[in-house]
Write a protein that holds these residues in place. Sequence first.
Motif, mmCIF file in Angstrom:
data_model
loop_
_atom_site.group_PDB
_atom_site.id
_atom_site.type_symbol
_atom_site.label_atom_id
_atom_site.label_comp_id
_atom_site.label_asym_id
_atom_site.label_seq_id
_atom_site.Cartn_x
_atom_site.Cartn_y
_atom_site.Cartn_z
ATOM 1 N N GLN A 82 0.846 -1.195 0.000
ATOM 2 C CA GLN A 82 0.000 0.000 0.000
ATOM 3 C C GLN A 82 0.883 1.247 0.000
ATOM 4 O OE1 GLN A 82 -3.407 0.139 -0.288
ATOM 5 N NE2 GLN A 82 -3.020 2.306 -0.578
ATOM 6 N N LYS A 83 1.957 1.230 0.793
ATOM 7 C CA LYS A 83 2.894 2.357 0.822
ATOM 8 C C LYS A 83 3.586 2.521 -0.524
ATOM 9 C CE LYS A 83 4.092 2.291 5.735
ATOM 10 N NZ LYS A 83 5.199 2.063 6.702
ATOM 11 N N ILE A 84 3.947 1.397 -1.146
ATOM 12 C CA ILE A 84 4.590 1.448 -2.468
ATOM 13 C C ILE A 84 3.648 2.102 -3.467
ATOM 14 C CG2 ILE A 84 5.368 0.054 -4.425
ATOM 15 C CD1 ILE A 84 6.483 -1.967 -2.359
ATOM 16 N N ARG A 85 2.397 1.651 -3.494
ATOM 17 C CA ARG A 85 1.436 2.226 -4.439
ATOM 18 C C ARG A 85 1.223 3.709 -4.173
ATOM 19 N NH1 ARG A 85 -4.588 0.543 -4.542
ATOM 20 N NH2 ARG A 85 -4.710 2.355 -3.219
ATOM 21 N N ASP A 86 1.130 4.092 -2.913
ATOM 22 C CA ASP A 86 0.940 5.504 -2.579
ATOM 23 C C ASP A 86 2.142 6.340 -3.028
ATOM 24 O OD1 ASP A 86 -1.498 4.835 -1.499
ATOM 25 O OD2 ASP A 86 -0.808 4.935 0.587
ATOM 26 N N ALA A 87 3.357 5.801 -2.857
ATOM 27 C CA ALA A 87 4.551 6.531 -3.285
ATOM 28 C C ALA A 87 4.599 6.671 -4.807
ATOM 29 C CB ALA A 87 5.813 5.825 -2.784
ATOM 30 N N LEU A 88 4.245 5.615 -5.520
ATOM 31 C CA LEU A 88 4.242 5.674 -6.980
ATOM 32 C C LEU A 88 3.145 6.610 -7.498
ATOM 33 C CD1 LEU A 88 4.840 1.929 -7.901
ATOM 34 C CD2 LEU A 88 6.492 3.792 -7.998
ATOM 35 N N ASP A 89 2.136 6.839 -6.703
ATOM 36 C CA ASP A 89 1.021 7.710 -7.069
ATOM 37 C C ASP A 89 1.257 9.161 -6.640
ATOM 38 O OD1 ASP A 89 -1.220 7.386 -8.581
ATOM 39 O OD2 ASP A 89 -2.527 6.782 -6.935
ATOM 40 N N LEU A 90 2.452 9.484 -6.183
ATOM 41 C CA LEU A 90 2.797 10.813 -5.689
ATOM 42 C C LEU A 90 2.483 11.886 -6.736
ATOM 43 C CD1 LEU A 90 4.271 12.245 -3.274
ATOM 44 C CD2 LEU A 90 6.341 12.069 -4.654
ATOM 45 N N ASP A 91 1.779 12.929 -6.330
ATOM 46 C CA ASP A 91 1.424 14.057 -7.204
ATOM 47 C C ASP A 91 0.650 13.630 -8.445
ATOM 48 O OD1 ASP A 91 2.737 15.760 -5.446
ATOM 49 O OD2 ASP A 91 4.633 15.622 -6.543
ATOM 50 N N ASN A 92 -0.145 12.604 -8.333
ATOM 51 C CA ASN A 92 -0.931 12.117 -9.458
ATOM 52 C C ASN A 92 -2.369 12.624 -9.334
ATOM 53 O OD1 ASN A 92 -1.514 10.736 -11.799
ATOM 54 N ND2 ASN A 92 -1.273 8.706 -10.935
ATOM 55 N N HIS A 93 -3.080 12.613 -10.430
ATOM 56 C CA HIS A 93 -4.508 12.928 -10.422
ATOM 57 C C HIS A 93 -5.222 11.967 -11.369
ATOM 58 C CE1 HIS A 93 -3.247 15.256 -14.002
ATOM 59 N NE2 HIS A 93 -4.440 14.926 -14.465
ATOM 60 N N ASP A 94 -6.521 11.809 -11.150
ATOM 61 C CA ASP A 94 -7.342 10.976 -12.025
ATOM 62 C C ASP A 94 -8.694 11.659 -12.190
ATOM 63 O OD1 ASP A 94 -8.708 9.081 -13.456
ATOM 64 O OD2 ASP A 94 -8.331 7.437 -12.071
ATOM 65 N N ARG A 95 -8.845 12.356 -13.304
ATOM 66 C CA ARG A 95 -10.096 13.037 -13.608
ATOM 67 C C ARG A 95 -10.796 12.346 -14.785
ATOM 68 N NH1 ARG A 95 -6.623 17.756 -12.254
ATOM 69 N NH2 ARG A 95 -5.914 17.770 -14.404
ATOM 70 N N SER A 96 -10.621 11.047 -14.859
ATOM 71 C CA SER A 96 -11.207 10.277 -15.953
ATOM 72 C C SER A 96 -12.716 10.160 -15.778
ATOM 73 C CB SER A 96 -10.594 8.876 -15.996
ATOM 74 O OG SER A 96 -9.206 8.952 -16.168
ATOM 75 N N ASP A 97 -13.399 10.037 -16.896
ATOM 76 C CA ASP A 97 -14.844 9.815 -16.907
ATOM 77 C C ASP A 97 -15.103 8.619 -17.808
ATOM 78 O OD1 ASP A 97 -17.565 9.846 -16.873
ATOM 79 O OD2 ASP A 97 -17.779 11.767 -17.906
ATOM 80 N N LEU A 98 -15.301 7.471 -17.208
ATOM 81 C CA LEU A 98 -15.474 6.244 -17.979
ATOM 82 C C LEU A 98 -16.762 6.244 -18.793
ATOM 83 C CD1 LEU A 98 -14.255 3.654 -15.326
ATOM 84 C CD2 LEU A 98 -12.961 4.749 -17.153
ATOM 85 N N MET A 99 -17.763 6.969 -18.352
ATOM 86 C CA MET A 99 -19.038 7.001 -19.076
ATOM 87 C C MET A 99 -18.900 7.672 -20.441
ATOM 88 S SD MET A 99 -21.085 5.341 -17.197
ATOM 89 C CE MET A 99 -22.676 5.719 -17.845
ATOM 90 N N THR A 100 -17.982 8.622 -20.555
ATOM 91 C CA THR A 100 -17.793 9.318 -21.832
ATOM 92 C C THR A 100 -16.503 8.896 -22.521
ATOM 93 O OG1 THR A 100 -16.714 11.181 -20.748
ATOM 94 C CG2 THR A 100 -19.100 11.326 -21.078
ATOM 95 N N ASP A 101 -15.848 7.876 -21.977
ATOM 96 C CA ASP A 101 -14.594 7.379 -22.560
ATOM 97 C C ASP A 101 -13.519 8.462 -22.588
ATOM 98 O OD1 ASP A 101 -13.066 5.298 -23.518
ATOM 99 O OD2 ASP A 101 -13.554 5.685 -25.613
ATOM 100 N N TYR A 102 -13.431 9.220 -21.487
ATOM 101 C CA TYR A 102 -12.458 10.299 -21.355
ATOM 102 C C TYR A 102 -11.484 9.924 -20.249
ATOM 103 C CZ TYR A 102 -10.521 14.854 -20.125
ATOM 104 O OH TYR A 102 -9.671 15.886 -19.849
ATOM 105 N N PHE A 103 -10.192 9.944 -20.559
ATOM 106 C CA PHE A 103 -9.178 9.562 -19.588
ATOM 107 C C PHE A 103 -8.215 10.721 -19.372
ATOM 108 C CE2 PHE A 103 -10.684 5.670 -21.522
ATOM 109 C CZ PHE A 103 -11.006 4.927 -20.404
#
Length: 124
Positions: A82-103
């Motif tokens: 969990q710590k590894i994943r959190d570190a790899l996700d540092l300063d990341n964002h996810d504003r994807s919208d799967l309903m409109t196929d927007y990533f």
Amino acid sequence: MAHMTKEHKARIAAELKKFMPKNWKYSLAVRHHAEIVMTIQSAPIDILAAAGKPDAKEMSLTRYFRASELFKSNPELAELFQKIRDALDLDNHDRSDLMTDYFDVGHYLTINIGKWDKPFQIAA
């Protein structure tokens, strides 16, 4: 649009050094300027068996894995991943919208345990 730089990789590497066990061999790489890839080559524990795949030689995880579900039998390993994943996700964002196929993500992440040409090794 996903983007990963050498500078961002360096910040992630510094974060990982804070908690990664010293006897684990791993590497970080940037793939296609959009993804951070951590490859764990060896560790003193059989990570694949702990994940319920004792016959596997390698395994790949994305940001959507649940460490608590994957490593049910080993809470310490679940906490570390969990710590590894959190570190790899540092300063990341996810504003994807799967309903409109927007990533729209800051960057993608992958954790490889071994590779197809270099299987995971249990260190002594």
